[in-house]
Design a protein around this motif. Structure first.
Motif, PDB file in Angstrom:
ATOM      1  N   ASP A  70       3.646 -15.990 -29.894  1.00  0.00           N
ATOM      2  CA  ASP A  70       4.205 -14.839 -30.600  1.00  0.00           C
ATOM      3  C   ASP A  70       4.631 -13.737 -29.636  1.00  0.00           C
ATOM      4  O   ASP A  70       3.808 -13.169 -28.939  1.00  0.00           O
ATOM      5  N   LYS A  71       5.911 -13.475 -29.618  1.00  0.00           N
ATOM      6  CA  LYS A  71       6.491 -12.359 -28.848  1.00  0.00           C
ATOM      7  C   LYS A  71       6.042 -12.341 -27.377  1.00  0.00           C
ATOM      8  O   LYS A  71       5.766 -11.293 -26.815  1.00  0.00           O
ATOM      9  N   LYS A  72       6.014 -13.512 -26.770  1.00  0.00           N
ATOM     10  CA  LYS A  72       5.600 -13.625 -25.365  1.00  0.00           C
ATOM     11  C   LYS A  72       6.835 -13.739 -24.477  1.00  0.00           C
ATOM     12  O   LYS A  72       7.847 -14.331 -24.857  1.00  0.00           O
ATOM     13  N   PRO A  73       6.753 -13.208 -23.254  1.00  0.00           N
ATOM     14  CA  PRO A  73       7.880 -13.340 -22.323  1.00  0.00           C
ATOM     15  C   PRO A  73       8.054 -14.798 -21.872  1.00  0.00           C
ATOM     16  O   PRO A  73       7.149 -15.630 -22.041  1.00  0.00           O
ATOM     17  N   MET A  74       9.202 -15.093 -21.312  1.00  0.00           N
ATOM     18  CA  MET A  74       9.546 -16.461 -20.932  1.00  0.00           C
ATOM     19  C   MET A  74       8.484 -17.136 -20.077  1.00  0.00           C
ATOM     20  O   MET A  74       8.118 -18.281 -20.340  1.00  0.00           O
ATOM     21  N   ASP A  75       8.015 -16.461 -19.046  1.00  0.00           N
ATOM     22  CA  ASP A  75       7.062 -17.092 -18.124  1.00  0.00           C
ATOM     23  C   ASP A  75       5.747 -17.438 -18.828  1.00  0.00           C
ATOM     24  O   ASP A  75       5.174 -18.505 -18.606  1.00  0.00           O
ATOM     25  N   GLU A  76       5.284 -16.576 -19.727  1.00  0.00           N
ATOM     26  CA  GLU A  76       4.054 -16.854 -20.459  1.00  0.00           C
ATOM     27  C   GLU A  76       4.260 -17.976 -21.473  1.00  0.00           C
ATOM     28  O   GLU A  76       3.374 -18.816 -21.677  1.00  0.00           O
ATOM     29  N   ARG A  77       5.431 -18.018 -22.103  1.00  0.00           N
ATOM     30  CA  ARG A  77       5.741 -19.108 -23.027  1.00  0.00           C
ATOM     31  C   ARG A  77       5.713 -20.450 -22.297  1.00  0.00           C
ATOM     32  O   ARG A  77       5.158 -21.431 -22.789  1.00  0.00           O
ATOM     33  N   LEU A  78       6.295 -20.488 -21.102  1.00  0.00           N
ATOM     34  CA  LEU A  78       6.307 -21.719 -20.318  1.00  0.00           C
ATOM     35  C   LEU A  78       4.892 -22.119 -19.905  1.00  0.00           C
ATOM     36  O   LEU A  78       4.498 -23.283 -20.024  1.00  0.00           O
TER      37      LEU A  78
END
Length: 189
Positions: free
Chosen positions: A129-137
């Motif tokens: 939820d609403k995480k930046p790209m690097d954290e999503r990866l």
């Protein structure tokens, strides 16, 4: 099974084409008008899959970020395809938050959830939820074994948090600003 609806069960590309031909992006009012018409087709294969699952005793829950005012049109659209469990008791639209976590947990209180279907990582877990790209990866890599087993993702190249994360969830950017961001991030030849 907990499933998303838009671009997971219902194919709304006709709306995207309509807007594009008019030189427009998504607009809330035109979207609500479209969803109330109940004219979306299904994503290929998903209706037969859900019907098969139901024939094996699996209950389907529809957890969506559509709004309450879209309930009637969406249920009508899903019912056209005789999908299982299409009723008020199995339909969970957005209430106060776009996070689906509370709604998923509500289902999990009374059912063992064996599968999640969605077109967005946030359809599976609040860790997206609403995480930046690097954290999503990083989060995707941490639970990679769930994909294809418990999490089934239907690719949505048109829109989603994958795109919003590129703009750091700044929804006020113009089309030109979004294009500029994309050109600095995406790799091409």
């Amino acid at each position: 099974i907990i499933t998303d609806i838009d671009e997971t069960i219902l194919d709304n590309s006709a709306y995207e084409v309509h807007q594009t031909l008019q030189g427009k992006d998504y607009e809330a009012q035109s979207w609500f008008e479209y969803s109330s018409m109940a004219v979306s087709d299904t994503v290929p294969g998903v209706a037969s899959f859900l019907k098969y699952a139901a024939s094996k005793g699996i209950t389907i829950f529809y957890v969506t970020n559509l709004e309450e005012r879209e309930r009637k049109g969406t249920l009508t659209n899903l019912q056209k395809y005789n999908l299982p469990n299409v009723d008020d008791a199995h339909f969970f639209p957005k209430q106060n938050s776009s996070s689906k976590e509370d709604r998923r947990l509500m289902v999990a209180k009374t059912h063992d959830v064996i599968l999640f279907l969605g077109d967005n990582l946030a359809d599976f877990s609040s860790m997206f939820d609403k995480k930046p790209m690097d954290e999503r990866l990083q989060n995707t890599n941490a639970i990679a074994s769930e994909f294809g087993n418990r999490f089934i993702i239907i690719p949505n190249p048109v829109y989603g948090d994958w795109e919003s994360s590129l703009y750091k969830f700044n929804y006020g950017l113009s089309a030109a600003q979004k294009d500029s961001v994309i050109k600095t991030i995406f790799k091409y030849y």
